[in-house]
Design an enzyme around this catalytic site. Structure first.
Site, PDB file in Angstrom:
ATOM      1  N   HIS A 144       0.814  -1.219   0.000  1.00 45.20           N
ATOM      2  CA  HIS A 144       0.000   0.000   0.000  1.00 45.20           C
ATOM      3  C   HIS A 144       0.847   1.267   0.000  1.00 45.20           C
ATOM      4  CE1 HIS A 144       0.367  -0.076   4.539  1.00 45.20           C
ATOM      5  NE2 HIS A 144       0.393   1.228   4.341  1.00 45.20           N
ATOM      6  N   ASP A 148       0.235  -7.704   1.844  1.00 41.88           N
ATOM      7  CA  ASP A 148       0.576  -6.281   1.742  1.00 41.88           C
ATOM      8  C   ASP A 148       2.090  -6.076   1.753  1.00 41.88           C
ATOM      9  OD1 ASP A 148       0.316  -3.559   1.541  1.00 41.88           O
ATOM     10  OD2 ASP A 148      -0.283  -3.233   3.618  1.00 41.88           O
ATOM     11  N   SER A 174       4.623   2.658   7.848  1.00 42.24           N
ATOM     12  CA  SER A 174       4.288   1.488   7.038  1.00 42.24           C
ATOM     13  C   SER A 174       5.478   1.028   6.204  1.00 42.24           C
ATOM     14  CB  SER A 174       3.122   1.805   6.105  1.00 42.24           C
ATOM     15  OG  SER A 174       1.935   1.996   6.819  1.00 42.24           O
TER      16      SER A 174
END
Length: 386
Positions: free
Chosen positions: A97, A127, A211
């Site tokens: 992402h 992910d 992230s």
């Protein structure tokens, strides 16, 4: 007003005793006390804190050169995330992402080097993504990988990343839980979403921009890739507020997936072909009649639905029937999975984590189910996710 009050308190100083001219009473003659043993607790605690401090400083000095900031430009605007160096060939691990939809991709190193990167492999199920940068080996500091199977709840962990664009930020916490599940970023043919398993939960502070960065043990080894946080609030700019509930993809998933992303651009996950309830309450088990013949209620993963023609269906597993909805809203008649390959299954996450980290399409698993009060073994031949 509170700032002024605090300032005045901080500036307060007591007058010297010599200026007060007080008539203080003279102390009575004191009886000598026997010698007391030295209190060594405080020096030991200070030494322990100093040792912990030195360890954290050492981890940061060794690992931070391999943690990068990733800046992207998409049709929706700009984005920021983290990543870390996987090898001397210039492969960088991050979240999918972080790079999704990127038209331009910049990788910034703590050394000051800035370079464009190319996405060479993606995995929407967990992910994950791999970026390739063209740099000489001497400019790359790979971060060592650990073993997430050898992690424990309560273990101290360290996160390094770029929250809110603050590059090279280090935070600490513990592993709060193992074997969590999150939703995949890929849809099933039926219109639902797959599940991502073997997720580590941590209370180390993780915020937007973290992230893709590493979650580390005290050996400075990556045990997870920071992915998401659970929160109920946002800042005035709309960013989610850290609540102490963060999630990271386990490094053992990364170990299986990343080599395939580098060599083939993708990865095929083993597929069971069922939808299960993560965990049941006692009330739900009573309503579904999920007890053994001797009246015991056992924790497990309740099969709500079996995909027609899928591996679980072919093996004879049974899902709940929509024609038998209980007062808890769950369809009755499904199997309760209580074990896999001799391991106990108390929640669905334990089954999914085991399969994702130990099995490949074409291999088999033996699941223990509770059906009509009796335990039964069922062998399932795994397929790849459609």
């Amino acid at each position: 007003m509170s700032i002024l009050l605090l300032t005045s308190l901080a500036c307060f100083s007591a007058p010297q005793l010599s200026q007060l001219n007080l008539n203080l009473p003279q102390p009575a003659e004191a009886t000598p006390l026997p010698p007391q043993p030295l209190n060594t607790a405080a020096p030991l605690q200070i030494a322990d804190l100093a040792a912990q401090q030195d360890l954290l400083v050492s981890i940061y000095e060794r690992v931070s050169p391999g943690v990068v900031a990733i800046q992207t430009l998409t049709n929706e605007g700009s984005g920021l995330g983290s990543g870390f160096v996987y090898d001397k060939e210039g492969h960088i691990i991050t979240n999918y992402h972080v790079v999704e939809g990127a038209k331009e991709l910049e990788v910034d190193f703590p050394s000051g080097i800035k370079v464009r990167g190319e996405v060479i492999g993606t995995d929407l199920d967990s992910d994950l993504a791999v970026i390739k940068v063209n740099l000489p080996p001497e400019d790359l500091t790979p971060v060592p990988l650990g073993d997430s199977e050898q992690t424990f709840v309560g273990q101290t962990v360290v996160a390094i990343g770029n929250p809110f664009g603050l590059s090279g930020t280090m935070t600490t916490g513990i592993i709060s839980a193992k074997g969590r599940t999150l939703s995949s970023l890929r849809q099933t043919p039926e219109g639902g979403v797959y599940s991502a398993g073997d997720i580590l939960q941590t209370d180390a502070s993780i915020n937007p921009g973290n992230s893709g960065g590493p979650l580390l043990n005290l050996n400075g080894e990556v045990i997870g890739v920071n992915r998401a946080i659970r929160t109920t609030g946002t800042t005035i700019t709309g960013d989610p507020i850290n609540s102490g509930v963060g999630f990271a993809v386990s490094i053992n998933i990364v170990r299986r997936v990343v080599p395939s992303l580098i060599n083939q651009g993708g990865y095929d996950y083993p597929y069971i072909g069922l939808t299960a309830r993560e965990e049941l309450s006692l009330l739900e088990q009573e309503s579904l009649g999920l007890s053994t013949n001797d009246g015991k209620y056992i924790a497990g993963a309740y099969v709500i639905e079996v995909v027609s023609g899928g591996p679980a269906d072919q093996a004879g597993l049974r899902g709940g029937s929509l024609r038998q909805i209980t007062d808890t809203g769950l369809p009755a008649g499904g199997d309760l999975i209580i074990g896999v390959d001799g391991r106990p299954v108390r929640v669905f996450g334990e089954l999914l984590s085991y399969v994702m980290t130990n099995k490949s399409p074409g291999e088999t698993i033996s699941v223990t189910i509770l059906r009509d009060g009796q335990e039964k073994e069922v062998v399932i031949t795994l397929d790849k996710r459609p």
